[in-house]
Design a protein around this motif. Structure first.
Motif, PDB file in Angstrom:
ATOM      1  N   THR A   1      -3.409   7.042  -3.123  1.00 11.76           N
ATOM      2  CA  THR A   1      -3.087   5.717  -2.588  1.00 11.76           C
ATOM      3  C   THR A   1      -3.059   4.705  -3.732  1.00 11.76           C
ATOM      4  O   THR A   1      -3.957   4.703  -4.586  1.00 11.76           O
TER       5      THR A   1
ATOM      6  N   GLU B   1       3.141  -1.247   4.063  1.00  8.00           N
ATOM      7  CA  GLU B   1       2.889   0.146   3.745  1.00  8.00           C
ATOM      8  C   GLU B   1       4.174   0.867   3.343  1.00  8.00           C
ATOM      9  O   GLU B   1       5.191   0.760   4.021  1.00  8.00           O
TER      10      GLU B   1
ATOM     11  N   LYS C   1       0.869  -1.175   0.000  1.00 12.63           N
ATOM     12  CA  LYS C   1       0.000   0.000   0.000  1.00 12.63           C
ATOM     13  C   LYS C   1       0.909   1.230   0.000  1.00 12.63           C
ATOM     14  O   LYS C   1       1.622   1.485   0.972  1.00 12.63           O
TER      15      LYS C   1
END
Length: 395
Positions: free
Chosen positions: A24, A47, A7
């Motif tokens: 994103t 992430e 992500k």
């Protein structure tokens, strides 16, 4: 085996149409699964905070000879793999390995090694097939190509080469040579791009070539004809032909040295981002310190000098190759030629993907496409490179 999920947050995402601020990007396995202006839940994802940097499609270099001290003509798997890894550090996620003029035996060996290296290439830019640059060139436009191996198209030879392997995706030649039009038609029948290169052709010859498969101009301006005189009459050359034939694609060495700012701007103004691909045309000196180097095979190639950001012949009378990396191409187009960032990125991603026929799977950040991603800051310094969802470089 579990697939990695990433992500990417706080990203300035460059899409084909705009820049999404604080966007994103979600990646699962080798695929982009979401591109959003909103935060998206991705439980279990690794992430990556882009910290306001740009997130773009991975760069695609459709004309490259080497880097990191290696050349594709060196005759080793190691050379292929190290070149792919070297250029991944600079944002390249896909490339078309390119040969130089050589003996048929050396060429076939290089093609065989490609297949071996392709299977083992896990940590570098992916290979999209081979580009044969030569040996069917005009001798007076050979540049740094070895004159010993330059010859006219030979049907027995090129048919045997193409029967030997299925990994050739493009082949550059001079279309004015005897047999070159037949050669172009044969390449087209095999789904291979014929490209005009190292040529003294005039417009009429270039137009006939385009009609018979030559849809791409190899390193526009370099080693090709411009306006010329024959018996007092002026004729347009291949450079002018590339401008006059709207449908012809072009590639340019955008290192800021092979072409000055004015010519980069002219190419952009006339051909536009959708018909212009940026290429490094890099030799083994890319990613290496200045000094003496070798163009071509490490054992039999030509000695050159790398200085001032380019490779030169030992007597410094001409350039002998580029040492550019793809991040440098992007910086040049944005900072020197003043091309808008979105369009400069297009010249390194969507346009080369379209030319090579892989736009259905890569070249843009769109849901469902391959996760070839590069993150760079405002100075276009590469922070992260991902190939097929694999993190292959991080600063």
């Amino acid at each position: 085996m579990l697939q990695n999920q990433y992500k990417i947050i706080n990203a300035r995402i460059i899409t084909p149409y705009r820049i999404i601020e604080r966007g994103t990007l979600i990646i699962k396995g080798d695929t982009i699964t979401a591109v959003s202006e909103q935060d998206i839940a991705a439980p279990g994802a690794i992430e990556i905070d882009a910290k306001g940097c740009y997130v773009a499609p991975g760069f695609i270099d459709i004309h490259i000879h080497g880097g990191g001290g290696h050349d594709f003509m060196d005759g080793s798997e190691t050379a292929f793999l190290k070149i792919a890894e070297t250029h991944a550090r600079y944002g390249t996620t896909a490339m078309v390995p390119t040969t130089l003029t050589s003996t048929r035996e050396e060429l076939l060996n290089t093609l065989d090694i490609y297949k071996q290296a392709h299977r083992k290439n896990l940590m570098g830019a992916q290979f999209l097939g081979m580009h044969l640059e030569g040996p069917y060139f005009a001798a007076d436009q050979r540049g740094a190509q070895d004159a010993r191996f330059i010859r006219n198209p030979d049907p027995e030879e090129y048919k045997a080469i193409l029967a030997h392997t299925d990994i050739i995706r493009r082949w550059s030649a001079a279309p004015e040579l005897p047999g070159a039009i037949t050669f172009g038609r044969f390449l087209r029948s095999k789904g291979i791009i014929a490209a005009i290169a190292h040529t003294d052709a005039i417009y009429e010859e270039a137009l006939e070539a385009f009609e018979n498969g030559y849809t791409l101009a190899t390193h526009l301006y370099s080693c090709m004809s411009g306006v010329t005189r024959r018996n007092a009459y002026r004729y347009a050359g291949v450079i002018e032909s590339a401008y006059l034939i709207d449908e012809m694609d072009v590639e340019i060495i955008a290192d800021g040295i092979h072409l000055p700012a004015a010519l980069l701007q002219l190419v952009y103004k006339i051909k536009g981002a959708s018909k212009t691909a940026l290429i490094t045309d890099a030799m083994r000196g890319a990613g290496m310190p200045p000094g003496e180097s070798i163009l071509g095979n490490i054992h039999t190639g030509m000695k050159v000098i790398v200085e001032d950001g380019v490779a030169k012949l030992p007597d410094r009378s001409a350039f002998a190759g580029s040492v550019a990396t793809t991040d440098r191409l992007l910086r040049t187009m944005v900072q020197l030629a003043h091309v808008p960032l979105i369009e400069a990125v297009q010249m390194l991603t969507a346009t080369p993907a379209k030319i090579m026929g892989v736009a259905d799977r890569t070249g843009s950040l769109i849901e469902g496409k391959q996760a070839d991603v590069v993150i760079f800051d405002g100075e276009i310094s590469i922070q992260t490179t991902m190939v097929k969802g694999n993190l292959v470089y991080t600063k």
